[in-house]
Structure formats: C-alpha cells, structure tokens
Design an enzyme around this catalytic site. Structure first.
Site, mmCIF file in Angstrom:
data_model
loop_
_atom_site.group_PDB
_atom_site.id
_atom_site.type_symbol
_atom_site.label_atom_id
_atom_site.label_comp_id
_atom_site.label_asym_id
_atom_site.label_seq_id
_atom_site.Cartn_x
_atom_site.Cartn_y
_atom_site.Cartn_z
ATOM 1 N N MET A 117 -5.519 -5.967 -5.457
ATOM 2 C CA MET A 117 -6.270 -5.774 -4.283
ATOM 3 C C MET A 117 -6.486 -7.170 -3.572
ATOM 4 O O MET A 117 -7.648 -7.454 -2.977
ATOM 5 C CB MET A 117 -7.518 -5.220 -4.597
ATOM 6 C CG MET A 117 -7.507 -3.805 -5.022
ATOM 7 S SD MET A 117 -6.411 -2.707 -4.262
ATOM 8 C CE MET A 117 -7.300 -2.404 -3.021
ATOM 9 N N HIS A 136 1.113 1.449 -2.224
ATOM 10 C CA HIS A 136 0.177 1.524 -1.138
ATOM 11 C C HIS A 136 -0.234 2.984 -1.018
ATOM 12 O O HIS A 136 0.805 3.726 -0.862
ATOM 13 C CB HIS A 136 0.572 0.810 -0.002
ATOM 14 C CG HIS A 136 -0.498 0.894 1.181
ATOM 15 N ND1 HIS A 136 -1.613 0.100 0.879
ATOM 16 C CD2 HIS A 136 -0.883 1.754 1.999
ATOM 17 C CE1 HIS A 136 -2.620 0.419 1.824
ATOM 18 N NE2 HIS A 136 -2.003 1.430 2.663
#
Ligand code: GAR
Length: 218
Positions: A117, A136
C-alpha cells in the site's frame, strides 16, 4: 415470472486470459514479495509454487507495517521477512533505495506487489524494468488508487473485479496482464465484495506472474 438462473452469481467470475493457459518456465523465477497487510495473496503465490503451478521461489518478503499478518505467513513457509517501515525513511525514494538493496541481497529478479500500500517511485521501477507486478482490486483502468472496492460500490457499477499489471510510474496504469470480473450483488458491503474479489485475486496472481515471465522471454 422467474427467469432460469444460468449461474450462481455469488461465485461467478470471468478470467481473461483463461486460467487454463498458465505458461511454464524452465528456470525458476526468483520472487521478492512486497506486502503491507494480511498476506492472502502472498499465501496464494506460495501455494501455487508448492502445487507446481508456478516454477518460482519466494526469496524474501518485505513488509512495511510492523503489525502486518503477512509476516506470520512468511514464517510458516520459512521465507525470510524484512521490515522496512516507511515511517523510518525521509522520502519514498529513500525507502525504495533500501528495498532495492534488500531485493538484490536476496538475488531477486521479479518483484511482486501483493497488497503493497505504498506508491513506488522510478527509483525502484528503473531497477527492475518491466519486472514489477502489482495486484489491484478493480477492473483497471476503473477505480485506481486507494479504496477501489468502495469506489466501485459508490459508482453503482454491476461488475468489478481485480487486475494484475506491470508497474509503471503512473499509479495503477501499467500493462495489464490478467483480469477477473466479479459481479456486485444487491446487498454487498465493501467487505463481502472484497472477499469475493480476493478469491479471484488468488487465482490470477500466480497465473499473471507466469504470463509476465513468459512475455519477458520474447
Ligand atoms: C488485495 O485485495 C489487493 O488487491 C489490495 O490489497 C489487498 C491485499 O490483501 N491492493 C491494493 O489495494 C493496492 N492498491 P492481502 O494482504 O490479503 O493479500
């Protein structure tokens, strides 16, 4: 009138390219995995390697949150784990330089961002050109960036999914390797939807790694 149901929506998915065409590699890929969270995708890659679906070895896990559950998964697979806490670095580039050093120390040739992240910079991207892969939780180019599952729910789309792609300097924008579509159900919350997307992530991430390695040979 009730229309006949052709499939069970809660488990429906569409994967492209088809999951049945996983290419094989003669030489094992040397993977470095970057992860920030629970590590279910890390686990999926480790399982695919164990089951002979992917000819690779995970040389090192790099994680950036001291509490990340992924570190326990790495321990259970006897894979070395290195904490590089982004809070200890003055810039993204400084963190990326340290990541490169760690990956090189562990003789890595493919970098897998499996729930990483952090935005990576050209410093890291240029050190592993076309050899960094990201997963993703949306059908890119829709819903880039953070909270992709929530973005899809808010937009009211009926189908979302997940994408595995090569990493380029623009966030969530590199060459797409593989996608899985997942229907959004009427009562979905971000959590229930993300759970179903993750089932597909675990299928397509190992496949996409193999695809990327195959592309690179050409
Ligand atoms: C995954 O759903 C992945 O797609 C997402 O984080 C989750 C990590 O789950 N990545 C991103 O949102 C990147 N922008 P995991 O820790 O269980 O593998």
């Amino acid at each position: 009138m009730t229309l006949p149901s052709v499939c069970n929506e809660s488990s429906a998915s569409l994967v492209s390219p088809s999951i049945s065409c996983i290419p094989t590699q003669n030489t094992p890929l040397k993977l470095g995995v970057l992860a920030s969270g629970s590590g279910s995708n890390f686990e999926a890659v480790a399982e695919a390697i164990k089951n002979g679906l992917l000819n690779a070895q995970i040389k090192v896990l790099i994680y950036n949150n001291p509490q990340a559950k992924v570190v326990e998964r790495a321990a259970s697979w006897n894979i070395p784990a290195v904490l590089l806490n982004h809070r200890d670095f003055s810039s993204r580039e400084e963190l990326d330089l340290q990541i490169i050093e760690c990956l090189q120390q562990h003789d890595v040739n493919w970098v897998i961002m499996a729930g990483w992240m952090r935005v990576v910079t050209p410093v890291l991207i240029n050190a592993f050109p076309n050899q960094i892969i990201n997963i993703h939780p949306s059908l890119l180019p829709s819903f880039k960036g953070v909270k992709a599952v929530e973005q899809a729910l808010e937009a009211g789309v009926k189908i979302t999914g997940c994408t595995v792609h090569l990493v380029c300097p623009q966030v969530d924008s590199g060459t797409i390797l593989c996608q899985a579509a997942v229907p959004i159900l009427p009562n979905d919350t971000a959590e229930t939807l993300h759970d179903r997307i993750q089932i597909q992530e675990h299928r397509i991430l190992p496949q996409a790694i193999a695809l990327a390695a195959n592309l690179n040979l050409k």
